[in-house]
Design a protein around this motif. Structure first.
Motif, PDB file in Angstrom:
ATOM      1  N   LYS A 249     -41.272  77.172  51.006  1.00 43.63           N
ATOM      2  CA  LYS A 249     -41.748  76.488  49.811  1.00 43.63           C
ATOM      3  C   LYS A 249     -40.996  75.177  49.581  1.00 43.63           C
ATOM      4  N   GLU A 250     -39.663  75.242  49.671  1.00 42.92           N
ATOM      5  CA  GLU A 250     -38.847  74.059  49.373  1.00 42.92           C
ATOM      6  C   GLU A 250     -38.985  72.968  50.427  1.00 42.92           C
ATOM      7  N   ASP A 251     -39.164  73.340  51.704  1.00 42.43           N
ATOM      8  CA  ASP A 251     -39.285  72.340  52.771  1.00 42.43           C
ATOM      9  C   ASP A 251     -40.630  71.621  52.715  1.00 42.43           C
ATOM     10  N   GLY A 252     -41.657  72.280  52.214  1.00 40.51           N
ATOM     11  CA  GLY A 252     -42.967  71.647  52.088  1.00 40.51           C
ATOM     12  C   GLY A 252     -43.583  71.262  53.410  1.00 40.51           C
ATOM     13  N   ASP A 253     -43.283  72.018  54.464  1.00 37.76           N
ATOM     14  CA  ASP A 253     -43.749  71.705  55.810  1.00 37.76           C
ATOM     15  C   ASP A 253     -44.902  72.643  56.170  1.00 37.76           C
ATOM     16  N   LEU A 254     -46.075  72.074  56.448  1.00 38.27           N
ATOM     17  CA  LEU A 254     -47.256  72.873  56.756  1.00 38.27           C
ATOM     18  C   LEU A 254     -47.118  73.681  58.042  1.00 38.27           C
ATOM     19  N   THR A 255     -46.169  73.307  58.898  1.00 37.27           N
ATOM     20  CA  THR A 255     -46.006  74.017  60.179  1.00 37.27           C
ATOM     21  C   THR A 255     -45.078  75.221  60.069  1.00 37.27           C
ATOM     22  N   GLN A 256     -44.510  75.427  58.894  1.00 32.31           N
ATOM     23  CA  GLN A 256     -43.579  76.544  58.703  1.00 32.31           C
ATOM     24  C   GLN A 256     -44.280  77.724  58.027  1.00 32.31           C
TER      25      GLN A 256
END
Length: 380
Positions: A249-256
């Motif tokens: 959630k915090e990283d905001g990375d769609l690949t995670q």
């Protein structure tokens, strides 16, 4: 009926006669062992005399006529001596010579103003286990690692800690066993939580976007079959399932993506890309409730202990046979290497019983006289 059958029947009759004589002699020997126990009580002597037993066994084996029988005689009398010791330990216990158990019996766990610590964040399985055991209103806070939770108990910052110790699919959480040895805390309860792992990611992410999946090593192990279906994904270990969800959630990375409970997805506003990704429909985790206090409840029915044994043949059997002779049901045994002793192991045993039971006291006293570093980890 032919002569060979007659011969066999005659041989069996002779064996039956000899067996009856052996039983009679065994009972005579055990009565003498009881007399020895009374003498040792009067003279404050130890039950086990390893040097004398060794010398006695070496003498007895040489009475046998061949090498095969010598091994048999050695084993037969070694077991007989072990039985003799168990009888002597029981008699000592009946005379109040078994020592005192440091644990204190309570009617219920002290809960007034109690504070509970758990590892991870809200949405972690330990968080669910805590609420299932203590209720929703218990005061609580979270820490980053299991060691931090143990330190919180040690320092008095919390009264109880909630720790995962075993998963029905992935097995034991070895680090918890090691921490139980390092910290002299006690297990005062347990809670089993059904594990329902889900794959989750950001709201706009799809399965095709995923490159990296984060979760606790145990969860990754439990979902191994599912992850193997996606060899293009990189599995990364993280401190906690819910913390993995929080990171996504915090990283905001769609690949995670993260593997965690559906409740964690709800807590951190993630979408579930794939529900029920665990490997077994019966997947559950057992959590223990740990306290600094050596207490046990009146209705407690399981005891956990750990001990070290001499590195020699028969040591483990002789130790575990104390449970058999006291009619105690052993439910689990695990081993962990002893770091400072190469190729030697510490054993962890769970068995049914209450520390107030006479059979439990007898078994623990006998074991304590024949192993190294016996510790009662808890009665719960």
């Amino acid at each position: 009926m032919d002569n060979k059958t007659l011969d066999l029947l005659e041989i069996r009759d002779q064996i039956d006669t000899i067996d009856k004589e052996i039983v009679e002699l065994f009972e005579k020997r055990m009565q003498l062992s009881a007399d020895v126990a009374e003498y040792k009580i009067s003279n404050n002597k130890e039950v086990l005399d390893p040097k004398r037993e060794k010398e006695k066994l070496m003498t007895l084996e040489h009475y046998a006529s061949n090498s095969f029988n010598r091994v048999g005689v050695y084993e037969l009398f070694r077991q007989m001596m072990a039985m003799s010791r168990k009888l002597q330990y029981r008699i000592l216990a009946e005379h109040g010579k078994a020592g005192n158990i440091s644990f204190r019996k309570v009617s219920s766990l002290p809960m007034q103003k109690a504070k509970v610590v758990f590892q991870g964040v809200e949405g972690a399985y330990s968080f669910t286990a805590m609420h299932s055991f203590f209720g929703e209103s218990i005061e609580n806070y979270n820490v980053e690692t299991w060691r931090d939770a143990m330190e919180a108990i040690k320092n008095g910052d919390a009264d109880y800690a909630v720790l995962p110790i075993e998963n029905s699919t992935a097995g034991i959480v070895a680090d918890i066993y090691d921490l139980l040895v390092e910290y002299h805390h006690s297990i005062v309860g347990e809670q089993i939580i059904q594990v329902d792992h889900a794959l989750m990611a950001l709201k706009n992410s799809t399965l095709e976007d995923i490159k990296t999946v984060y979760s606790h090593p145990q969860a990754l192990s439990q979902c191994k079959k599912f992850l193997e279906e996606h060899p293009e994904w990189k599995a990364e270990k993280y401190l906690n399932t819910a913390m993995a969800a929080k990171k996504v959630k915090e990283d905001g990375d769609l690949t995670q993506a993260a593997i965690a409970s559906p409740y964690a997805a709800q807590c951190f506003g993630l979408q579930i890309l794939k529900p029920h990704v665990f490997s077994s429909q019966q997947n559950s985790t057992r959590f223990i409730i740990v306290s600094k206090e050596e207490i046990y409840q009146e209705e407690a029915g399981k005891i956990s202990v750990c001990f070290e044994i001499p590195h020699e043949s028969g040591s483990l059997y002789n130790t575990l046979s104390h449970f058999i002779y006291n009619d105690l049901n052993m439910t689990k045994i695990e081993s962990r290497p002893i770091p400072e002793k190469k190729w030697e192991y510490r054993f962890f045993v769970d068995f049914e019983g209450n520390l107030s039971d006479s059979g439990v006291k007898n078994a623990l006293y006998g074991i304590s006289r024949e192993v190294n570093n016996l510790r009662i980890l808890g009665n719960y």
